[in-house]
Design a protein around this motif. Structure first.
Motif, PDB file in Angstrom:
ATOM      1  N   ILE A  67       0.836  -1.205   0.000  1.00 49.44           N
ATOM      2  CA  ILE A  67       0.000   0.000   0.000  1.00 49.44           C
ATOM      3  C   ILE A  67       0.869   1.252   0.000  1.00 49.44           C
ATOM      4  CG2 ILE A  67      -1.677   1.317   1.342  1.00 49.44           C
ATOM      5  CD1 ILE A  67      -2.808  -1.377   2.326  1.00 49.44           C
ATOM      6  N   THR A  72      -0.121   5.195  -2.245  1.00 49.39           N
ATOM      7  CA  THR A  72      -1.492   5.426  -1.824  1.00 49.39           C
ATOM      8  C   THR A  72      -1.500   6.480  -0.729  1.00 49.39           C
ATOM      9  OG1 THR A  72      -1.993   3.130  -2.332  1.00 49.39           O
ATOM     10  CG2 THR A  72      -3.567   4.318  -0.948  1.00 49.39           C
ATOM     11  N   LEU A  93       1.258   0.926   8.754  1.00 48.99           N
ATOM     12  CA  LEU A  93       0.658   2.022   7.995  1.00 48.99           C
ATOM     13  C   LEU A  93       0.659   3.313   8.808  1.00 48.99           C
ATOM     14  CD1 LEU A  93      -2.392   0.154   6.400  1.00 48.99           C
ATOM     15  CD2 LEU A  93      -0.277   0.854   5.243  1.00 48.99           C
ATOM     16  N   VAL A 147      -8.548  -3.002   5.330  1.00 51.27           N
ATOM     17  CA  VAL A 147      -7.415  -3.897   5.093  1.00 51.27           C
ATOM     18  C   VAL A 147      -7.581  -5.157   5.927  1.00 51.27           C
ATOM     19  CG1 VAL A 147      -5.846  -1.994   4.552  1.00 51.27           C
ATOM     20  CG2 VAL A 147      -5.947  -2.870   6.900  1.00 51.27           C
ATOM     21  N   TYR A 176      -8.308  -3.869   0.672  1.00 49.90           N
ATOM     22  CA  TYR A 176      -7.040  -4.543   0.387  1.00 49.90           C
ATOM     23  C   TYR A 176      -6.971  -5.808   1.226  1.00 49.90           C
ATOM     24  CZ  TYR A 176      -4.937  -0.432  -1.912  1.00 49.90           C
ATOM     25  OH  TYR A 176      -4.652   0.602  -2.761  1.00 49.90           O
ATOM     26  N   LEU A 220      -6.637  -5.961  -4.463  1.00 51.55           N
ATOM     27  CA  LEU A 220      -7.365  -4.702  -4.312  1.00 51.55           C
ATOM     28  C   LEU A 220      -8.757  -4.938  -4.908  1.00 51.55           C
ATOM     29  CD1 LEU A 220      -7.852  -1.690  -3.838  1.00 51.55           C
ATOM     30  CD2 LEU A 220      -6.644  -1.237  -5.989  1.00 51.55           C
ATOM     31  N   GLU A 231      -3.733   3.887  -7.468  1.00 53.44           N
ATOM     32  CA  GLU A 231      -3.813   2.495  -7.908  1.00 53.44           C
ATOM     33  C   GLU A 231      -4.476   2.410  -9.279  1.00 53.44           C
ATOM     34  OE1 GLU A 231      -2.734  -0.234  -6.663  1.00 53.44           O
ATOM     35  OE2 GLU A 231      -2.415   0.033  -4.519  1.00 53.44           O
TER      36      GLU A 231
END
Length: 234
Positions: A67, A72, A93, A147, A176, A220, A231
């Motif tokens: 990611i 992103t 993240l 996610v 995701y 995805l 993306e």
């Protein structure tokens, strides 16, 4: 002994990880047999409560790397993580992207572990929710992406997971999902395709902390023509 008492008695290990340019620490346990041996048959057979959540699975790191590596934009976005386990994906993240993460898991102790791991990494913009996919709570916050990584261990998880993700996909929230090749991933993908959603598949590879190659397919999933940042949906 109650389940949470068993989990609370487990001695945690610490491991440092790097995702892109940021380091972070995750506390976890790899002594799953010790936990299972302390459970009664009734406790273990209640939804086959194998303590998957205590271990750091490579797919979580690979998903975060994918990611972030695809540029992103997650700055100040809200991420919902399903089957969060130790929280490794959401934390990776958060430390890289300054985003808010809502960690969810079936096990209440997993949520406690996610809170603990956020605190040791000085993360404050997060929440945890104990959630059963068969009766998933209504999330009041606006979610930007969902996610989940390595969450399809058993056939009985396929339909409940799809039903939860379907509620977000219907709102045009992208999903995701990382999977290292579990048996039931194709059953899940068949449900996604039959529902008319689009899927983009990428292979993410890296060497883990033991210098062994780890790999996972990153899916995805999105609703119709919805495009999420950079993306490509072709």
């Amino acid at each position: 002994m109650e389940i949470n008492e068993i989990f609370s008695a487990v001695k945690l290990k610490s491991k440092n990880f790097r995702c892109k340019n940021k380091y972070f620490r995750i506390d976890y346990s790899d002594d799953l047999d010790a936990m299972i041996n302390q459970m009664t048959n009734e406790q273990f057979e209640e939804d086959e409560r194998f303590p998957y959540f205590f271990t750091v699975w490579d797919s979580g790191i690979l998903l975060a790397q994918h990611i972030i590596g695809n540029s992103t934009d997650l700055h100040e976005k809200t991420i919902l993580e399903l089957g969060a386990g130790t929280g490794v994906c959401g934390i990776a993240l958060a430390v890289n992207e300054n985003c808010r993460v809502i960690f969810t898991d079936y096990e209440e102790y997993s949520c406690r572990l996610c809170r603990h791991n956020c605190e040791v990494n000085n993360l404050h913009n997060f929440d945890t929710i104990t959630a059963d996919w068969r009766n998933f709570p209504d999330i009041k916050e606006n979610i930007d992406i969902v996610v989940c990584s390595d969450v399809l261990y058993e056939k009985k998880q396929v339909i409940p997971l799809f039903n939860v993700l379907n509620t977000f996909l219907q709102k045009k929230i992208p999903v995701y999902l990382a999977d290292p090749g579990r048996t039931y991933i194709n059953d899940f993908l068949a449900l996604v395709k039959n529902a008319g959603y689009s899927i983009q598949t990428s292979l993410e590879k890296d060497k883990n902390e033991n210098n062994l190659l780890s790999a996972a397919n990153i899916y995805l999933i999105w609703n119709q023509i919805y495009v999420f940042d950079s993306e490509s949906n072709t």
